[in-house]
Design a protein around this motif. Structure first.
Motif, PDB file in Angstrom:
ATOM      1  N   LYS A 190       0.865  -1.434  -0.237  1.00  0.00           N
ATOM      2  CA  LYS A 190       0.134   0.156  -0.026  1.00  0.00           C
ATOM      3  C   LYS A 190       0.880   1.116  -0.175  1.00  0.00           C
ATOM      4  O   LYS A 190       1.485   1.367   0.539  1.00  0.00           O
ATOM      5  N   ASP A 191       0.759   1.977  -1.104  1.00  0.00           N
ATOM      6  CA  ASP A 191       1.010   3.386  -1.022  1.00  0.00           C
ATOM      7  C   ASP A 191       0.563   4.521  -0.559  1.00  0.00           C
ATOM      8  O   ASP A 191      -0.309   4.753   0.201  1.00  0.00           O
ATOM      9  N   TYR A 192       0.863   5.459   0.189  1.00  0.00           N
ATOM     10  CA  TYR A 192       0.733   6.711   0.925  1.00  0.00           C
ATOM     11  C   TYR A 192       1.442   7.904   0.095  1.00  0.00           C
ATOM     12  O   TYR A 192       2.205   7.890   0.302  1.00  0.00           O
ATOM     13  N   LYS A 193      -0.186   8.311  -0.860  1.00  0.00           N
ATOM     14  CA  LYS A 193       0.541   9.132  -1.429  1.00  0.00           C
ATOM     15  C   LYS A 193       0.154  10.921  -1.367  1.00  0.00           C
ATOM     16  O   LYS A 193       1.451  11.278  -2.164  1.00  0.00           O
ATOM     17  N   LYS A 194      -0.341  11.401  -0.071  1.00  0.00           N
ATOM     18  CA  LYS A 194      -0.843  12.348  -0.241  1.00  0.00           C
ATOM     19  C   LYS A 194       1.117  12.894   0.549  1.00  0.00           C
ATOM     20  O   LYS A 194       1.261  12.439   1.441  1.00  0.00           O
ATOM     21  N   THR A 250       1.403  12.930  -3.751  1.00  0.00           N
ATOM     22  CA  THR A 250       2.857  13.423  -4.132  1.00  0.00           C
ATOM     23  C   THR A 250       2.883  11.583  -5.423  1.00  0.00           C
ATOM     24  O   THR A 250       2.482  11.202  -5.358  1.00  0.00           O
ATOM     25  N   GLY A 251       4.841  11.498  -5.505  1.00  0.00           N
ATOM     26  CA  GLY A 251       4.760  10.314  -6.026  1.00  0.00           C
ATOM     27  C   GLY A 251       5.136   8.947  -5.087  1.00  0.00           C
ATOM     28  O   GLY A 251       4.471   7.813  -5.858  1.00  0.00           O
ATOM     29  N   GLY A 252       4.081   8.948  -4.453  1.00  0.00           N
ATOM     30  CA  GLY A 252       4.697   8.176  -2.676  1.00  0.00           C
ATOM     31  C   GLY A 252       5.722   8.793  -1.897  1.00  0.00           C
ATOM     32  O   GLY A 252       6.611   9.129  -1.666  1.00  0.00           O
ATOM     33  N   VAL A 268       3.149  -6.259 -14.039  1.00  0.00           N
ATOM     34  CA  VAL A 268       2.159  -5.334 -14.132  1.00  0.00           C
ATOM     35  C   VAL A 268       1.422  -4.747 -12.677  1.00  0.00           C
ATOM     36  O   VAL A 268       1.671  -5.930 -11.974  1.00  0.00           O
ATOM     37  N   PHE A 269       1.557  -3.536 -12.804  1.00  0.00           N
ATOM     38  CA  PHE A 269       0.834  -2.487 -11.437  1.00  0.00           C
ATOM     39  C   PHE A 269      -0.294  -3.067 -11.590  1.00  0.00           C
ATOM     40  O   PHE A 269      -0.295  -2.011 -12.362  1.00  0.00           O
ATOM     41  N   ILE A 270      -0.705  -3.428 -10.406  1.00  0.00           N
ATOM     42  CA  ILE A 270      -2.065  -3.392 -10.873  1.00  0.00           C
ATOM     43  C   ILE A 270      -2.893  -2.138  -9.484  1.00  0.00           C
ATOM     44  O   ILE A 270      -2.204  -2.907  -8.121  1.00  0.00           O
ATOM     45  N   TYR A 290      -3.528   0.164 -14.178  1.00  0.00           N
ATOM     46  CA  TYR A 290      -2.889  -0.321 -14.597  1.00  0.00           C
ATOM     47  C   TYR A 290      -0.892   0.138 -14.805  1.00  0.00           C
ATOM     48  O   TYR A 290      -1.569   1.821 -15.201  1.00  0.00           O
ATOM     49  N   ASN A 291       0.315  -0.023 -14.455  1.00  0.00           N
ATOM     50  CA  ASN A 291       0.963   0.586 -14.640  1.00  0.00           C
ATOM     51  C   ASN A 291       2.506  -0.482 -14.472  1.00  0.00           C
ATOM     52  O   ASN A 291       1.897  -2.076 -14.492  1.00  0.00           O
ATOM     53  N   CYS A 292       2.639  -0.265 -16.118  1.00  0.00           N
ATOM     54  CA  CYS A 292       3.297  -1.260 -17.060  1.00  0.00           C
ATOM     55  C   CYS A 292       4.251  -1.084 -16.236  1.00  0.00           C
ATOM     56  O   CYS A 292       5.583  -2.185 -17.214  1.00  0.00           O
ATOM     57  N   ARG A 293       5.041  -1.622 -15.021  1.00  0.00           N
ATOM     58  CA  ARG A 293       6.683  -1.305 -14.422  1.00  0.00           C
ATOM     59  C   ARG A 293       6.344  -1.321 -13.084  1.00  0.00           C
ATOM     60  O   ARG A 293       5.165  -1.665 -12.228  1.00  0.00           O
ATOM     61  N   MET A 294       6.694  -1.742 -12.020  1.00  0.00           N
ATOM     62  CA  MET A 294       6.766  -1.642 -10.571  1.00  0.00           C
ATOM     63  C   MET A 294       6.750  -0.244 -10.351  1.00  0.00           C
ATOM     64  O   MET A 294       7.222   0.441 -10.262  1.00  0.00           O
ATOM     65  N   GLY A 295       5.885   0.289  -8.995  1.00  0.00           N
ATOM     66  CA  GLY A 295       6.189   1.290  -8.060  1.00  0.00           C
ATOM     67  C   GLY A 295       7.103   1.224  -7.765  1.00  0.00           C
ATOM     68  O   GLY A 295       7.646   0.964  -7.138  1.00  0.00           O
ATOM     69  N   ASP A 296       7.082   3.008  -7.457  1.00  0.00           N
ATOM     70  CA  ASP A 296       8.039   3.743  -6.496  1.00  0.00           C
ATOM     71  C   ASP A 296       7.061   5.042  -5.173  1.00  0.00           C
ATOM     72  O   ASP A 296       6.979   5.252  -5.470  1.00  0.00           O
ATOM     73  N   PRO A 297       7.119   4.452  -4.510  1.00  0.00           N
ATOM     74  CA  PRO A 297       8.257   3.631  -3.488  1.00  0.00           C
ATOM     75  C   PRO A 297       8.263   2.299  -3.011  1.00  0.00           C
ATOM     76  O   PRO A 297       8.514   1.268  -1.828  1.00  0.00           O
ATOM     77  N   GLU A 298       6.591   1.227  -3.798  1.00  0.00           N
ATOM     78  CA  GLU A 298       6.448   0.026  -3.377  1.00  0.00           C
ATOM     79  C   GLU A 298       7.459  -0.844  -3.570  1.00  0.00           C
ATOM     80  O   GLU A 298       7.512  -1.430  -2.511  1.00  0.00           O
ATOM     81  N   THR A 299       8.205  -0.723  -4.634  1.00  0.00           N
ATOM     82  CA  THR A 299       9.621  -1.763  -5.210  1.00  0.00           C
ATOM     83  C   THR A 299      10.063  -1.796  -3.861  1.00  0.00           C
ATOM     84  O   THR A 299      10.756  -2.831  -3.275  1.00  0.00           O
TER      85      THR A 299
HETATM   86  N1  GLY Z   1       3.636   4.361  -5.827  1.00  0.00           N
HETATM   87  C1  GLY Z   1       2.831   5.465  -7.082  1.00  0.00           C
HETATM   88  C2  GLY Z   1       4.439   4.722  -8.546  1.00  0.00           C
HETATM   89  O1  GLY Z   1       4.256   4.355  -8.707  1.00  0.00           O
HETATM   90  O2  GLY Z   1       3.222   5.058  -9.921  1.00  0.00           O
END
Ligand code: GLY
Ligand code: AMP
Length: 426
Positions: free
Chosen positions: A217-221, A231-233, A274-276, A290-299
């Motif tokens: 789980k990402d925290y975007k705010k 934010t980006g995360g 695939v990042f869903i 969908y994102n076609c890559r891993m997330g940041d900072p989820e990775t």
């Molecule tokens: N943290 C969200 C993203 O990588 O798109």
């Protein structure tokens, strides 16, 4: 084998750290990388979408496998570029084709894909300047809030949640008439607002089979308690306590498998992550994006929990043998906290000296670099998101406390971080 990672964020530092642990990795290169990635390989000063120079560097350094971190090169067709070139087509490349990357690069494409393959998602309609009046009428009659999305990539800023019809009309006009997001906003997706808890699942697919990686789980705010600007995360947690075995099965049956089957049915060439992004409401999952890559900072929380050899997984992806892979996960919790430059996600200063990087670190903590730069003998800030502290703990509370402790050792002018990541689970 020799491996090249493309990108320069915390995600790429985490990948470099993980890949370098594999006995299969001989030389590691990162383009362009950051101060953190330089600890594990050689940084190459080449921009992420400079395909000609990336190809030249790949040949010069005898690269066998390329892992593409961010979406921009994928959406611009880096995979096709390498595969269509006689000299580089032997290089294994982890990342979808240009057409398949539209799952992230075009919201309208992704919505159409989900509709055709009966994957649960919010109801929507798409509009261009040609049906502007129909769009206004749709907004007038809609229930609020409503979500407006620029079709193309808009640096994470293209999604606007509007609470009133006045606001929605204004944003709609800004996008379609005044080109607020340039080309990316020439088409607008108007979508129902979904309530619930967000959760991200990560799938690695070879185009036929897939493995499920740990969720996050990402925290975007930007602000405490999920307040303020997007934010980006600002942090991430894994595992996510709401993901019960029952919900996981539902996600697999209703979303993951129809997605992978849909890629095949549509002949979309997809070898990669695939990042869903999901919204969970009353235990029912729906896809937000969908994102076609891993997330940041989820990775940065997913990879530390992944026990498998990363290179083995990437090679299996390339060879279409993912079916044989079994994912093994560390049961402990991991929490990432991102330290950002004051002012982010708006304007911020760069080139600020970072102190405390060599302080004592806890044994189960990691410090990944995001926006940092080596300048003579100092490491300075070089972006909005600067450092990512990640720790393991027996639970989210303990992991979060350790990451917070790690960041307390570090100082740079106007440094800011959220000390409440994972707050709803403690
Ligand atoms: N943290 C969200 C993203 O990588 O798109
Ligand atoms: P995206 O750029 O697609 O990742 O969207 C950014 C954020 O907007 C998501 O992480 C959600 O928090 C929010 N969002 C997007 N679509 C919806 C929706 N239909 N309902 C509620 N929130 C949404």
């Amino acid at each position: 084998m020799n491996i090249l990672i493309i990108g320069s964020g915390g995600r790429e530092h985490a990948f470099a750290w993980k890949i370098k642990q594999s006995p299969l990795c001989n030389s590691l290169f990162i383009a362009p990388g950051n101060t953190g990635t330089a600890l594990f390989g050689t940084n190459l000063s080449i921009a992420i979408a400079d395909f000609e120079n990336l190809a030249a560097a790949a040949l010069e350094n005898k690269i066998d496998l390329i892992l593409v971190g961010p979406e921009e090169p994928l959406v611009k067709g880096i995979t096709d570029f390498f595969k269509n070139n006689e000299l580089t087509k032997h290089i294994q490349i982890i990342g979808p084709s240009k057409q398949a990357a539209k799952l992230e690069g075009s919201k309208a494409f992704a919505k159409d894909f989900m509709t055709r393959h009966k994957i649960p998602t919010a109801k929507y309609k798409e509009f261009t300047i040609n049906d502007f009046d129909a769009g206004i009428k749709y907004l007038d009659e809609h229930i609020y809030p409503v979500v407006l999305k620029a079709d193309g990539l808009a640096a994470g800023k293209g999604v606007i949640i509007c609470n009133t019809v006045l606001e929605a009309r204004a944003e709609f006009e800004l996008m379609l008439v005044r080109s607020k997001f340039g080309e990316a906003g020439k088409k607008v997706v108007v979508e129902d607002f979904l309530e619930g808890i967000e959760l991200s699942v990560f799938v690695l697919t070879d185009g036929v089979d897939y493995v499920l990686l740990p969720e996050a789980k990402d925290y975007k705010k930007i602000g405490k308690g999920d307040t303020g600007l997007n934010t980006g995360g600002m942090g991430a947690v894994s595992p996510v306590p709401i993901l019960t075995e029952e919900l996981k099965q539902k996600i697999i049956n209703q979303i993951v498998e129809p997605t992978i089957n849909g890629l095949q049915k549509d002949a979309l060439n997809y070898k990669g992550f695939v990042f869903i992004g999901l919204m969970i409401n009353k235990n029912e999952p729906m896809v937000i994006e969908y994102n076609c890559r891993m997330g940041d900072p989820e990775t940065e929380v997913v990879l530390p929990r992944l026990k498998n050899d990363m290179v083995e997984l990437l090679v299996a992806t390339s060879n279409k043998t993912l079916k044989k892979q079994i994912i093994e996960t560390d049961v402990r919790s991991a929490v990432a906290i991102v330290a950002v430059s004051g002012g982010y996600p708006g304007d911020f200063k760069k080139n600020i000296i970072i102190n405390g990087l060599d302080s004592y670190h806890l044994p189960d903590s990691f410090l990944f670099h995001a926006g940092t730069l080596q300048k003579e003998n100092e490491i300075v800030t070089n972006g909005g998101r600067v450092l990512v502290a990640v720790s393991f703990g027996e639970n989210i509370k303990e992991a979060a406390e350790h990451s917070d402790y790690l960041l307390q050792q570090i100082r740079f002018e106007d440094m800011l971080y959220r000390d409440d990541i994972g707050f709803e689970f403690v």
